[in-house]
Every structure is written in structure tokens, then in C-alpha cells.
Design a protein around this motif. Structure first.
Motif, short mmCIF file in Angstrom:
data_model
loop_
_atom_site.label_atom_id
_atom_site.label_comp_id
_atom_site.label_asym_id
_atom_site.label_seq_id
_atom_site.Cartn_x
_atom_site.Cartn_y
_atom_site.Cartn_z
N GLY A 340 0.81 -1.21 0.00
CA GLY A 340 0.00 0.00 0.00
C GLY A 340 0.85 1.26 0.00
O GLY A 340 0.55 2.22 -0.72
N ILE A 341 1.91 1.26 0.80
CA ILE A 341 2.80 2.43 0.86
C ILE A 341 3.48 2.64 -0.49
O ILE A 341 3.54 3.75 -1.02
CB ILE A 341 3.83 2.25 1.98
N ASN A 342 4.01 1.55 -1.05
CA ASN A 342 4.70 1.66 -2.34
C ASN A 342 3.75 2.13 -3.43
O ASN A 342 4.09 3.00 -4.24
CB ASN A 342 5.28 0.29 -2.71
N THR A 343 2.53 1.59 -3.45
CA THR A 343 1.56 1.97 -4.47
C THR A 343 1.17 3.43 -4.34
O THR A 343 1.03 4.15 -5.34
CB THR A 343 0.30 1.08 -4.37
N ALA A 344 0.98 3.90 -3.09
CA ALA A 344 0.63 5.30 -2.89
C ALA A 344 1.73 6.22 -3.41
O ALA A 344 1.45 7.23 -4.07
CB ALA A 344 0.37 5.56 -1.41
N ILE A 345 2.98 5.87 -3.11
CA ILE A 345 4.10 6.73 -3.54
C ILE A 345 4.22 6.77 -5.05
O ILE A 345 4.29 7.86 -5.66
CB ILE A 345 5.41 6.22 -2.91
N ILE A 346 4.21 5.60 -5.69
CA ILE A 346 4.42 5.60 -7.14
C ILE A 346 3.21 6.19 -7.87
O ILE A 346 3.36 6.81 -8.93
CB ILE A 346 4.74 4.19 -7.67
N SER A 347 2.02 6.04 -7.31
CA SER A 347 0.84 6.61 -7.96
C SER A 347 0.85 8.13 -7.89
O SER A 347 0.54 8.82 -8.87
CB SER A 347 -0.44 6.07 -7.30
N LEU A 348 1.21 8.66 -6.71
CA LEU A 348 1.27 10.11 -6.56
C LEU A 348 2.36 10.71 -7.43
O LEU A 348 2.15 11.74 -8.09
CB LEU A 348 1.50 10.48 -5.10
N MET A 349 3.52 10.09 -7.46
CA MET A 349 4.60 10.58 -8.32
C MET A 349 4.26 10.41 -9.79
O MET A 349 4.51 11.30 -10.60
CB MET A 349 5.90 9.83 -7.99
N GLY A 350 3.65 9.27 -10.13
CA GLY A 350 3.26 9.04 -11.52
C GLY A 350 2.23 10.03 -12.02
O GLY A 350 2.18 10.33 -13.22
N ALA A 351 1.40 10.56 -11.11
CA ALA A 351 0.39 11.54 -11.51
C ALA A 351 1.02 12.84 -11.99
O ALA A 351 0.36 13.64 -12.67
CB ALA A 351 -0.55 11.82 -10.34
N LEU A 352 2.29 13.07 -11.66
CA LEU A 352 2.98 14.30 -12.10
C LEU A 352 3.50 14.19 -13.52
O LEU A 352 3.87 15.20 -14.12
CB LEU A 352 4.15 14.60 -11.16
#
Length: 396
Positions: A340-352
Motif C-alpha cells: 500500500g505504501i509503495n503503491t501510494a508513492i508511485i501513484s502520486l509521483m506518476g500523476a505528475l
């Protein structure tokens, strides 16, 4: 007593995978994958762009991944999935009634939180923990459902909009999710994913402190940026290379559809050779596939074919082998939370990535700079993955 045929144990193993895949297909198909269908109609109704609604949806879907991992350990899969389904359906129903942009964005944020709690993170966590023997194949089926959702559901949503408008189509999607998804939960195993929450907490701390986990986060973030940077600009980038709009859309659709066989064969390959070599190969293939976008004008149909085949295959695989590699390097009972932590980080960064693509494009006057940057990110992820030591599992 008559012994049950061997078919029944096999069904008990694969039925949860099918159920989770069906939930993901319905919910992601009616929401995330259909956003591009809904947005123009909503913008026309509200008299201007409604990008804030899409942003709210994506941010909520990304942020919720963090607490969802812990909730799976504390509550078990069924309550978390049910809450996600309820939020998805309720949020979409309320969005169909919104009369201003703020209300629409708020409702879409609720929908995004529901999608995040009922699809990718729970599905990967459940399958990885309970389907060890052929997890690559099981993840291929599950993630393939998310790919199929983008091909199957949006045309149906478009047809519903033609008949009754976007509001009626949204309510139909909400009703379908509310009626079809909860019964599928009966096929999902009950009970907590983590057998010992106290150990899981120690394992999470150990995982967060480990170099292996940091390398996985960095590598998968770089790969997600490389994928999103091309994903949201591929059609425009192909048109800039000389393709007509219809041809660019067709090439983009074919590239996405290739994710289905790619996940299937990629899962079987990862089961055979291991997640780490598979992810290294995927990163290198993604770098090559990204660069092919620059050769379309010079190579014509050959360049288009190379992009569709190479990028289409490579872009589907990091989520599969990356999740498998994470499971190899962290304590099993900490996997859900760390996922969950990894997915949240990569999703937020990927949104940029779309924003960065626009900035690089305007600064350089074309797509060459962003394509080179995203190819470099994908390539740089390969040696980072090679530094990971799966044998050095972090424990609390």
C-alpha cells in the motif's frame, strides 16, 4: 464417503482470482477507464473544463492505497473490499447528481477512494499472499482484467451516454457495481491476510528501513513515471509524428490491448526465472519501447508497429513483477502494508508525469526531450533493481 475430484481444490484456488478480476474489471472499467469518455460530456454540461474532478479522483485513489494495506491486515479482505465497492458506487451516483464543480470533484474523490480500496492494492495483496505457487500467472489474470476493462467497458459507457446522457450512464454504472460486485465477495477468502499483526508492525518498520525496499520504491517510481509520461501523451505524440488521429488512437488501443498476452506470458516467465530478472528485463524493454516513439516519422508503419509491440508489452509488466519482487524481500505479514505504501508513492509521483511532459514539450518545442527523459528513467531503473537482494528478507 466419496472423494471429491481434484477439480474442486483447483477451483477453490482460482475462484478468488476470478472474483477479484471481475470486481476490478467492473469498477475500474466504469470509473478510471471511462473517465476519458465522461469528461467531455461533463465539461459541456458544466460550461467548461472539469479537470479538477479527474485530479480529485486520481489523488484519492493514490492516497487511499496507504491505509488500505493496513486495513487488509486488521480487518481482512472482505470488509475492505465491501467498503471500497460501496464508496465507488455511492460516489459515482452522487457525482451524477452534482450541479457544480466543487460537488462533482468531492463526489469523484469519494469514488476514487472506493476504487483504490476495491481493486489493485487489495487484489495484488490477496493473490500474492494466498496464491504462492503460480502467483505470476494469477497476477497476470488479475492485472489483465484491469487492462481488459479499458477495452470492454468504455464503449458500453459511451453507448449508454448516447441513449441517456452522462448522468444516466453514471447512475447505471453505479447500480451495476452495487448489484454485481458484493456477491463476488463470497468467493474471496475471509480472515486477515497477516496472521500476526504485531509481527506485521515490526516487519513494516524493518521494511521501511531496508535498502531493498527503498530501491524497489525508487525503481518502480521511475518506471511508473516512464509509463505515465508516454501513456497520456502517446496519441498526441503519434500525431506529431505524422499519423492521422484515427491511426494514432488505433495504435494506442492496440498497444494497451497487448498488455493482456504480455501479462500472461510475463507472469509465467517470472514464475520460472524469478521476479528480479523479469523486472530488469522489463525496464530495459520499456526504455527501448519508449525510444521507438521517436522513430515513427522516419520508419513509417514499421516504427508504429515497433512502438505498439515493444512499448505495449513492456508497459504492462512492472506492476506484476514489481509486486512479486516486493513480496520476495519483505516479511510476508508486512507485505500488504508495504504494498500500500509503495503503491501510494508511485501513484502520486506518476500523476505528475503528464504535467512534466507538457513542461518539457513546451521548453524543447517537441516530444523528443520528454521521450528521451522517460527512456532514460526506465533504463536507469534496471541497475537499481539489480542491486536488490531478495535473499536478504527484512524481518522485524
Amino acid at each position: 464417503m466419496i472423494a471429491r475430484p481434484a477439480l474442486f481444490p483447483a477451483l477453490s484456488i482460482w475462484l478468488p482470482v476470478v472474483a477479484l478480476s471481475a470486481i476490478t474489471l467492473l469498477i475500474q472499467g466504469a470509473t478510471l477507464m471511462s473517465l476519458g469518455v465522461f469528461l467531455p460530456a461533463m465539461a459541456a454540461d458544466f460550461g467548461g473544463p472539469v479537470g479538477n474532478a479527474a485530479t480529485a479522483f486520481l489523488l484519492a485513489m493514490s492516497i487511499i492505497a496507504w491505509p488500505v494495506g493496513g486495513a487488509l491486515d486488521r480487518l481482512g479482505p472482505r470488509p475492505v473490499l465491501f467498503c471500497g465497492i460501496a464508496l465507488s458506487a455511492a460516489g459515482l451516483a452522487v457525482a451524477s447528481l452534482a450541479q457544480d464543480r466543487i460537488a462533482l470533484a468531492a463526489a469523484m474523490a469519494v469514488t476514487g477512494a472506493g476504487v483504490g480500496a476495491s481493486t489493485i492494492v487489495p487484489g495484488i495483496a490477496i493473490i500474492t499472499r494466498r496464491h504462492v505457487e503460480q502467483r505470476g500467472l494469477a497476477l497476470a489474470i488479475f492485472l489483465g482484467a484491469a487492462v481488459a476493462a479499458g477495452a470492454v467497458v468504455p464503449p458500453l459507457v459511451g453507448a449508454a451516454m448516447t441513449d441517456g446522457g452522462w448522468r444516466a450512464a453514471m447512475r447505471l454504472c453505479a447500480l451495476t457495481m452495487a448489484l454485481a460486485c458484493p456477491p463476488l465477495l463470497l468467493a474471496v477468502p475471509g480472515g486477515r491476510i497477516a496472521k500476526a499483526p504485531a509481527v506485521s508492525g515490526n516487519g513494516v518498520v524493518a521494511g521501511l528501513r531496508s535498502a531493498n525496499f527503498r530501491r524497489i520504491v525508487m525503481a518502480t517510481t521511475m518506471l511508473q513515471l516512464a509509463i505515465n509520461g508516454v501513456l497520456f501523451a502517446a496519441v498526441d505524440g503519434l500525431m506529431a509524428q505524422g499519423l492521422p488521429q484515427a491511426g494514432a488512437v488505433a495504435a494506442y488501443s492496440l498497444a494497451n490491448l497487448l498488455g493482456l498476452p504480455a501479462l500472461l506470458f510475463g507472469g509465467m516467465l517470472a514464475d520460472r526465472i524469478g521476479a528480479q530478472p523479469a523486472l530488469i528485463g522489463t525496464a530495459m524493454l520499456l526504455a527501448v519501447g519508449t525510444l521507438t516513439l521517436l522513430g515513427v516519422r522516419a520508419m513509417g508503419i514499421s516504427g508504429v508497429t515497433a512502438f505498439v509491440l515493444i512499448w505495449g508489452i513492456a508497459s504492462a509488466l512492472p506492476g506484476q513483477s514489481g509486486s512479486m519482487l516486493l513480496a520476495d524481500v519483505v516479511e510476508p505479514d508486512a507485505f500488504s502494508r508495504l504494498l500500500g505504501i509503495n503503491t501510494a508513492i508511485i501513484s502520486l509521483m506518476g500523476a505528475l508525469a503528464p504535467l512534466w511532459t507538457d513542461q518539457m514539450r513546451f521548453a524543447s518545442g517537441g516530444y523528443a526531450l520528454p521521450v528521451l527523459v522517460y527512456a532514460a528513467l526506465a533504463l536507469a531503473a534496471a541497475p537499481l533493481v539489480a542491486l536488490i537482494r531478495p535473499s536478504e528478507r527484512e524481518t522485524g
